[in-house]
Design a protein around this motif. Structure first.
Motif, short mmCIF file in Angstrom:
data_model
loop_
_atom_site.label_atom_id
_atom_site.label_comp_id
_atom_site.label_asym_id
_atom_site.label_seq_id
_atom_site.Cartn_x
_atom_site.Cartn_y
_atom_site.Cartn_z
N ILE A 75 0.84 -1.20 0.00
CA ILE A 75 0.00 0.00 0.00
C ILE A 75 0.87 1.25 0.00
O ILE A 75 0.62 2.20 -0.75
CB ILE A 75 -0.96 0.00 1.21
N PHE A 76 1.89 1.26 0.82
CA PHE A 76 2.76 2.43 0.89
C PHE A 76 3.46 2.66 -0.44
O PHE A 76 3.53 3.79 -0.94
CB PHE A 76 3.80 2.27 2.01
N ASN A 77 3.98 1.60 -1.06
CA ASN A 77 4.63 1.74 -2.36
C ASN A 77 3.64 2.22 -3.42
O ASN A 77 3.98 3.05 -4.26
CB ASN A 77 5.27 0.42 -2.79
N HIS A 78 2.42 1.71 -3.38
CA HIS A 78 1.38 2.15 -4.32
C HIS A 78 1.12 3.64 -4.16
O HIS A 78 1.04 4.38 -5.15
CB HIS A 78 0.10 1.34 -4.10
N LEU A 79 0.97 4.09 -2.92
CA LEU A 79 0.74 5.51 -2.67
C LEU A 79 1.93 6.36 -3.10
O LEU A 79 1.77 7.44 -3.68
CB LEU A 79 0.44 5.76 -1.19
N ALA A 80 3.13 5.87 -2.83
CA ALA A 80 4.32 6.64 -3.21
C ALA A 80 4.45 6.74 -4.72
O ALA A 80 4.75 7.83 -5.25
CB ALA A 80 5.56 5.98 -2.61
N VAL A 81 4.22 5.63 -5.44
CA VAL A 81 4.29 5.67 -6.90
C VAL A 81 3.20 6.58 -7.46
O VAL A 81 3.45 7.39 -8.37
CB VAL A 81 4.19 4.24 -7.48
N GLY A 82 2.00 6.47 -6.92
CA GLY A 82 0.90 7.33 -7.37
C GLY A 82 1.19 8.79 -7.11
O GLY A 82 0.91 9.66 -7.96
#
Length: 161
Positions: A75-82
């Protein structure tokens, strides 16, 4: 009438003998030992089942925590990439970068020694840091005690012994 009394006496003696025999069989030490052994076997079985349930519970809990950590990272990586892709605000990007865990989460199993040597936290200290390296530390025997004569040098307990 005499034969009836004799038959009654013989029947009484046979009944008494059978009663004594049954009493000895049911209440003898070997019967008690067999009952105690069976109770002990039952208790050991219950204990083994309980231990297996506890082991299964904590194994499943560890697996669930591992999945939770993996989901958190995902989730954190998804938010950071987004945020990187969709936002142009540098302040927001710096906020996301500062919220990232500075050290990676470890999900593999650690040995007992590795748990104490992980870099995820500083170990607690059992002393207060000294402001001056020449002064005595808080673990010194005479820390905080004032001598009655300020001009006399402090006696060292180790040198007097």
């Amino acid at each position: 009438m005499g034969s009836t009394i004799v038959i009654a006496a013989i029947a009484f003696l046979i009944g008494t003998g059978i009663g004594i025999l049954l009493h000895k069989l049911l209440h003898s030490e070997s019967a008690k030992n067999r009952r105690l052994e069976s109770q002990m076997d039952q208790l050991q079985d219950q204990h083994m089942r309980y231990q297996a349930e506890v082991t299964e519970h904590f194994t499943r809990t560890a697996e669930m925590l591992g999945r939770l950590n993996a989901n958190y990272r995902e989730i954190f990586n998804h938010l950071a990439v987004g945020a990187e892709r969709l936002c142009s605000d540098t302040e927001f990007k710096s906020l996301v970068a500062s919220a990232a865990p500075s050290k990676p989460l470890r999900t593999e199993k650690l040995s007992k020694n590795e748990r104490y040597q992980t870099e995820l936290f500083d170990p607690p200290r059992d002393y207060a840091p000294k402001s001056n390296p020449k002064e005595k530390g808080t673990l010194a025997e005479d820390f905080g005690f004032q001598s009655s004569d300020p001009s006399s040098p402090k006696k060292d307990k180790a040198s007097t012994e």
